[in-house]
Design a protein around this motif. Structure first.
Motif, PDB file in Angstrom:
ATOM      1  N   ILE A  10      -7.679   9.911  -0.812  1.00 28.88           N
ATOM      2  CA  ILE A  10      -6.446   9.303  -0.336  1.00 28.88           C
ATOM      3  C   ILE A  10      -5.368   9.554  -1.386  1.00 28.88           C
ATOM      4  O   ILE A  10      -5.412   9.021  -2.481  1.00 28.88           O
ATOM      5  CB  ILE A  10      -6.632   7.799  -0.092  1.00 28.88           C
ATOM      6  CG1 ILE A  10      -7.745   7.566   0.929  1.00 28.88           C
ATOM      7  CG2 ILE A  10      -5.327   7.164   0.391  1.00 28.88           C
ATOM      8  CD1 ILE A  10      -8.127   6.103   1.112  1.00 28.88           C
ATOM      9  N   VAL A 164      -9.498   7.209  -4.356  1.00 26.66           N
ATOM     10  CA  VAL A 164      -8.115   6.762  -4.178  1.00 26.66           C
ATOM     11  C   VAL A 164      -7.278   7.323  -5.317  1.00 26.66           C
ATOM     12  O   VAL A 164      -7.536   7.038  -6.487  1.00 26.66           O
ATOM     13  CB  VAL A 164      -8.015   5.223  -4.138  1.00 26.66           C
ATOM     14  CG1 VAL A 164      -6.573   4.799  -3.892  1.00 26.66           C
ATOM     15  CG2 VAL A 164      -8.922   4.652  -3.052  1.00 26.66           C
ATOM     16  N   THR A 166      -3.570   7.600  -5.082  1.00 24.53           N
ATOM     17  CA  THR A 166      -2.241   7.453  -4.496  1.00 24.53           C
ATOM     18  C   THR A 166      -1.151   7.124  -5.497  1.00 24.53           C
ATOM     19  O   THR A 166       0.023   7.052  -5.131  1.00 24.53           O
ATOM     20  CB  THR A 166      -2.257   6.324  -3.457  1.00 24.53           C
ATOM     21  OG1 THR A 166      -2.812   5.154  -4.070  1.00 24.53           O
ATOM     22  CG2 THR A 166      -3.087   6.714  -2.253  1.00 24.53           C
ATOM     23  N   ASN A 169       1.018   2.503  -5.222  1.00 23.35           N
ATOM     24  CA  ASN A 169       1.256   2.367  -3.783  1.00 23.35           C
ATOM     25  C   ASN A 169       0.864   0.960  -3.327  1.00 23.35           C
ATOM     26  O   ASN A 169      -0.322   0.657  -3.174  1.00 23.35           O
ATOM     27  CB  ASN A 169       0.442   3.425  -3.030  1.00 23.35           C
ATOM     28  CG  ASN A 169       0.750   3.450  -1.540  1.00 23.35           C
ATOM     29  OD1 ASN A 169       0.918   2.413  -0.912  1.00 23.35           O
ATOM     30  ND2 ASN A 169       0.798   4.642  -0.968  1.00 23.35           N
ATOM     31  N   LYS A 171       0.870  -0.596  -0.511  1.00 26.63           N
ATOM     32  CA  LYS A 171       0.078  -0.696   0.735  1.00 26.63           C
ATOM     33  C   LYS A 171      -1.394  -0.402   0.461  1.00 26.63           C
ATOM     34  O   LYS A 171      -2.285  -1.082   0.981  1.00 26.63           O
ATOM     35  CB  LYS A 171       0.631   0.270   1.785  1.00 26.63           C
ATOM     36  CG  LYS A 171       1.994  -0.139   2.320  1.00 26.63           C
ATOM     37  CD  LYS A 171       2.479   0.818   3.402  1.00 26.63           C
ATOM     38  CE  LYS A 171       3.835   0.376   3.948  1.00 26.63           C
ATOM     39  NZ  LYS A 171       4.350   1.322   4.980  1.00 26.63           N
ATOM     40  N   ILE A 172      -1.648   0.606  -0.355  1.00 25.77           N
ATOM     41  CA  ILE A 172      -3.030   0.943  -0.692  1.00 25.77           C
ATOM     42  C   ILE A 172      -3.633  -0.138  -1.583  1.00 25.77           C
ATOM     43  O   ILE A 172      -4.806  -0.503  -1.441  1.00 25.77           O
ATOM     44  CB  ILE A 172      -3.121   2.327  -1.368  1.00 25.77           C
ATOM     45  CG1 ILE A 172      -2.624   3.417  -0.407  1.00 25.77           C
ATOM     46  CG2 ILE A 172      -4.544   2.622  -1.824  1.00 25.77           C
ATOM     47  CD1 ILE A 172      -3.420   3.534   0.883  1.00 25.77           C
TER      48      ILE A 172
END
Length: 404
Positions: A10, A164, A166, A169, A171-172
């Motif tokens: 992600i 992960v 990202t 972030n 939202k993550i």
């Protein structure tokens, strides 16, 4: 759409691509997919170093490299013994990209173009059959019977392992909280100081090569070059303070005072030096002849701030004026009233709590087979290529562990 992959990554940034390429290189039989929310990935790579991509920093001793990480210093010592600057240089050289070292230690591709690094990643990903889905937002991450289900805007993807990568972030981070992880609240970690002061007004672009800066009433202190900007102060002396003081400065809403020593002498030594200059340059005008390698425009501002007339000769200045000028040179107080993002590079302190990560593998201690790479965790660094080095190191170690 419903897919089954061995590994879902992600985040299509530096850490995500680096992890994917190393996984595919070490074990071509593993199927890897990168999920990128933007229409193109690697945007932080693109803007890094003013569009040249500050790949890493020429620091080759792990115990010294970690000193550039306000958060993650202790945790990164072991990982840097596994993969660090020399390994990064070799990795890119093996793919035909030579890096160069600049005077301040920053390292860039010899092309001075970030597209060189982007093209390398895209080419390697394609060559190693890494699938990349752009315009893909992750809605949920769940785990059932040792299989991850990653819900995206086009459907869902099932995988044995999830990485992960990202960066910062929210939202993550929320999805990771839902999985049981603790998130340290993010605050900006790389920013310049907004200062409205006559002593630095109308002289943007002036650089003092080596200053000392202290945040008043704290232990926050740094040294290095200082740049006067249209809105205040920047350059390493300021950016180091912003990184190491990220949490403390956020708590005071970016309103605080700094004390700047422009010549890195004590007040007493500065007074003695000025007395010596007074006798040597007696017939010269103080305002017109900068000393201590202070740039002319700044020197003139400081002379006026010391209440010395712009026509006054060195022979004519008195003890009080000498002490006033020494004070401006060694103990100048500036009121900071806000912050500005450093160029296009936005770095935050905060992320997945470091206590919840196994730094031998960068695997979650909370959720087995869930891994992290890059700034999604609570690690950040000063400017100069150090944040990228954390990305390369964490991504490589994740790839190494997954392909064992």
């Amino acid at each position: 759409m419903s897919k089954k992959k061995d590994i879902v990554i992600i985040g299509g940034g530096a850490a995500g691509f680096f992890a994917a390429i190393n996984i595919a290189t070490h074990n071509p039989s593993l199927s890897v997919i990168i999920l990128e929310r933007g229409k193109t990935g690697l945007q932080k790579v693109k803007v890094s170093g003013g569009g040249r991509c500050n790949v890493t920093h020429a620091e080759f001793i792990p115990s010294e490299l970690i000193e550039n990480y306000p958060r993650g210093k202790k945790e990164l010592l072991g990982p840097f013994h596994t993969f660090m600057t020399g390994d990064t240089i070799a990795w890119f050289e093996e793919r035909g990209i030579e890096l160069k070292i600049e005077e301040d230690g920053r390292m860039f591709p010899i092309t001075d173009n970030s597209q060189t690094i982007i093209d390398c990643f895209l080419s390697e990903a394609k060559k190693n059959n890494v699938e990349v889905l752009y315009n893909t937002s992750v809605k949920d991450i769940s785990l059932s019977e040792e299989t991850f289900r990653v819900s995206i805007n086009q459907g869902e993807i099932f995988a044995d392992k999830v990485i992960v990568a990202t960066g910062s972030n929210p939202k993550i981070w929320k999805l990771l909280e839902n999985l049981g992880h603790s998130i340290v609240n993010p605050v900006p970690s790389l920013f310049t100081f907004d200062i409205n002061d006559e002593r630095i007004a109308e002289i943007p672009g002036v650089v003092v090569k080596d200053v000392s800066v202290q945040v008043v009433d704290t232990d926050l202190h740094s040294e290095g070059p200082l740049l006067i900007t249209h809105v205040g102060m920047s350059a390493p002396a300021i950016l180091k303070l912003s990184a190491f003081g990220a949490v403390e400065l956020a708590e005071c809403n970016y309103k605080f005072r700094i004390e700047v020593n422009f010549i890195k002498l004590s007040f007493e030594d500065a007074v003695n030096e000025l007395k010596s200059i007074k006798s040597t340059l007696a017939r010269k005008t103080v305002y017109k002849f900068p000393q201590f390698e202070i740039p002319r425009r700044l020197w003139q501002k400081l002379v006026l701030a010391a209440s010395i007339d712009d026509q006054k000769r060195w022979a004519d200045i008195n003890k009080e004026e000498i002490e006033s000028l020494a004070n401006q040179l060694t103990k100048a107080i500036f009121q900071v009233h806000g912050k500005s993002t450093f160029k296009e590079e936005f770095v935050t302190a905060g992320g997945v709590d470091l206590k919840e990560i196994n730094f031998k593998t960068f695997e979650s201690k909370i959720v087995p087979k869930l891994y992290f790479a890059g700034e999604v965790i609570n690690v950040d660094a000063v400017t100069g290529g150090f944040n990228f080095q954390n990305a390369w190191t964490s991504a490589y170690i994740v790839a190494q562990h997954i392909t064992l």
